[in-house]
Design a protein around this motif. Sequence first.
Motif, short mmCIF file in Angstrom:
data_model
loop_
_atom_site.label_atom_id
_atom_site.label_comp_id
_atom_site.label_asym_id
_atom_site.label_seq_id
_atom_site.Cartn_x
_atom_site.Cartn_y
_atom_site.Cartn_z
N SER A 173 28.32 -48.95 -1.80
CA SER A 173 29.01 -47.72 -2.23
C SER A 173 28.26 -47.12 -3.40
O SER A 173 27.68 -47.84 -4.21
CB SER A 173 30.44 -48.04 -2.66
OG SER A 173 31.02 -46.94 -3.32
N LEU A 174 28.30 -45.82 -3.51
CA LEU A 174 27.91 -45.14 -4.75
C LEU A 174 29.15 -44.48 -5.35
O LEU A 174 29.62 -44.83 -6.43
CB LEU A 174 26.81 -44.10 -4.46
CG LEU A 174 26.21 -43.41 -5.69
CD1 LEU A 174 24.75 -43.05 -5.46
CD2 LEU A 174 26.98 -42.13 -6.05
N ARG A 175 29.76 -43.55 -4.59
CA ARG A 175 30.88 -42.76 -5.09
C ARG A 175 32.15 -43.59 -5.34
O ARG A 175 32.79 -43.45 -6.38
CB ARG A 175 31.24 -41.63 -4.10
CG ARG A 175 30.38 -40.41 -4.20
CD ARG A 175 30.13 -39.82 -2.84
NE ARG A 175 29.30 -40.73 -2.10
CZ ARG A 175 27.94 -40.76 -2.22
NH1 ARG A 175 27.34 -39.90 -2.96
NH2 ARG A 175 27.23 -41.65 -1.55
N THR A 176 32.51 -44.40 -4.36
CA THR A 176 33.80 -45.10 -4.48
C THR A 176 33.76 -46.05 -5.67
O THR A 176 34.70 -46.10 -6.47
CB THR A 176 34.10 -45.83 -3.17
OG1 THR A 176 34.01 -44.88 -2.10
CG2 THR A 176 35.49 -46.44 -3.18
N ARG A 193 37.09 -52.57 -0.03
CA ARG A 193 36.29 -51.85 0.98
C ARG A 193 35.82 -52.85 2.01
O ARG A 193 35.16 -53.84 1.70
CB ARG A 193 35.10 -51.16 0.33
CG ARG A 193 34.06 -50.70 1.35
CD ARG A 193 33.05 -49.74 0.80
NE ARG A 193 33.62 -48.40 0.69
CZ ARG A 193 32.90 -47.29 0.56
NH1 ARG A 193 31.58 -47.35 0.49
NH2 ARG A 193 33.48 -46.11 0.47
N GLU A 227 38.06 -47.85 1.88
CA GLU A 227 37.51 -47.55 3.21
C GLU A 227 37.58 -48.79 4.06
O GLU A 227 36.97 -49.82 3.77
CB GLU A 227 36.07 -47.01 3.22
CG GLU A 227 35.68 -46.54 4.64
CD GLU A 227 34.32 -45.84 4.74
OE1 GLU A 227 33.80 -45.33 3.74
OE2 GLU A 227 33.78 -45.84 5.87
N HIS A 252 39.90 -43.84 5.42
CA HIS A 252 39.30 -43.63 4.10
C HIS A 252 40.23 -42.65 3.36
O HIS A 252 39.89 -41.49 3.13
CB HIS A 252 37.89 -43.07 4.24
CG HIS A 252 37.03 -43.24 3.02
ND1 HIS A 252 37.52 -43.67 1.80
CD2 HIS A 252 35.70 -43.02 2.83
CE1 HIS A 252 36.53 -43.71 0.92
NE2 HIS A 252 35.42 -43.34 1.52
N GLN A 311 38.98 -40.66 0.27
CA GLN A 311 38.12 -39.53 0.64
C GLN A 311 38.99 -38.36 1.12
O GLN A 311 38.76 -37.20 0.74
CB GLN A 311 37.16 -39.96 1.76
CG GLN A 311 36.17 -38.89 2.16
CD GLN A 311 35.14 -38.62 1.07
OE1 GLN A 311 34.55 -39.54 0.53
NE2 GLN A 311 34.94 -37.36 0.73
N CYS A 368 31.25 -36.21 3.36
CA CYS A 368 31.75 -37.21 2.42
C CYS A 368 30.64 -37.79 1.55
O CYS A 368 30.91 -38.36 0.50
CB CYS A 368 32.45 -38.32 3.18
SG CYS A 368 31.35 -39.20 4.32
N LEU A 369 29.37 -37.69 1.99
CA LEU A 369 28.22 -38.35 1.37
C LEU A 369 28.38 -39.88 1.48
O LEU A 369 29.51 -40.36 1.46
CB LEU A 369 28.03 -37.93 -0.09
CG LEU A 369 27.85 -36.43 -0.34
CD1 LEU A 369 27.66 -36.17 -1.84
CD2 LEU A 369 26.67 -35.87 0.45
N PRO A 370 27.30 -40.63 1.58
CA PRO A 370 25.91 -40.18 1.54
C PRO A 370 25.53 -39.43 2.82
O PRO A 370 26.09 -39.72 3.89
CB PRO A 370 25.12 -41.49 1.43
CG PRO A 370 25.98 -42.51 2.12
CD PRO A 370 27.39 -42.10 1.81
N ARG A 423 37.02 -36.97 -5.74
CA ARG A 423 37.43 -38.35 -5.48
C ARG A 423 38.01 -38.97 -6.75
O ARG A 423 39.03 -39.67 -6.72
CB ARG A 423 36.23 -39.18 -5.00
CG ARG A 423 35.69 -38.85 -3.63
CD ARG A 423 36.57 -39.43 -2.55
NE ARG A 423 36.75 -40.86 -2.74
CZ ARG A 423 35.90 -41.82 -2.33
NH1 ARG A 423 34.81 -41.47 -1.65
NH2 ARG A 423 36.14 -43.10 -2.54
N1 CP Z 1 32.07 -41.12 0.49
C1 CP Z 1 31.99 -42.38 0.05
O1 CP Z 1 32.91 -43.19 0.21
O2 CP Z 1 30.85 -42.66 -0.61
P1 CP Z 1 30.35 -44.14 -0.96
O3 CP Z 1 30.13 -44.85 0.36
O4 CP Z 1 29.08 -43.94 -1.73
O5 CP Z 1 31.40 -44.84 -1.76
#
Ligand code: CP
Length: 338
Positions: free
Chosen positions: A47-50, A110, A142, A147, A150, A291-293, A319
Amino acid sequence: VKRFLDLADLTRQDVLDLLALASRLERAPEPEALKGKILALLFFNPSLRTLASFQAGMARLGGTTFVISPGQGTWILETRDGVVMDGAAAEHVREAIPVLASYADALGIRSFAGGADLAADLADETFLQMAEVCPVPLVNLESAVNHPCQALGDWKTMDDLEIPANGGRFVLSWAWHPKALPLAVPAAAVHMAALRGMEVTVLRPEGFALPEPILDKARRAAALSGGSVVETSDRSAAMAGAHVVYAKSWTAPSAYGDPAAESALRSTLRDWCVDESWFAPARPDCKFMHCLPVRRNVVVQDEVLDGPRSVVVAEARNRMWAQMAVLHRLLRSERGER
Ligand code: CP
């Protein structure tokens, strides 16, 4: 114990209340709201964002976090019930989750889809088995088919942009990707837009229809909210009058668990990469969401991602506010506060 596992567990009014709280926390910081509270974050997948948004959000509310990534400095964890643990996993989630929960006030997990058994993934079996042994408030970071964090951030993003709820046209479009990807984000997005009351179109090539349980759930949400859900493979028809196109790849349900067959189905679909020409039938101010990435010039062309339609960074930022509202509600209301 309070939980945030699925937007569908909440009433539409509950969701609207969470969104109002998210906007309030964005406008008016509450740096002591969760003082002394600890959130444990268990990530079976990257993950980056979560990861960053939960850590930042908890810090902004005065709380702290710790992160466990099984197999990366900690024991590999077994998730399957009834197996003989003579392989790589040294510890089972049936012990590990209660142990982590005993150090924390809430837990986030996750755990992506296994990708082998569609029925098991649609039932979210692995995640729900872990939820059963979690004695503290739990957040879904997620799972195989969901999710919700998100979805909540994306709903806030559309509210901030004043994209109409009832009457707003939301296109969830399949996009090409070199790998077979899970159903979690498309399932959460289609349900969220339907619950918001939007006219939802799922645009996908033949063979990539979303599984019926995912569409059924979205249609039930639409029926409650005055929205609608249809599917098509006709790009021009789908994009006509669209307020939003939300791009995401997902695995072909008909070839689930068979990477070679799935890859063959995708092999002729590289033109499912969103470029500016897609927007000709849409509203002039139609937005692009993801949602990215995201893989540039694979899922979406630079011209869209770098242009004024793209709201992907706002989605990621939202988020954090949305999750802060979730944590505030889960942990403050534990003490009888609103
Ligand atoms: N959109 C999202 O959940 O990003 P990550 O997988 O980077 O957490």
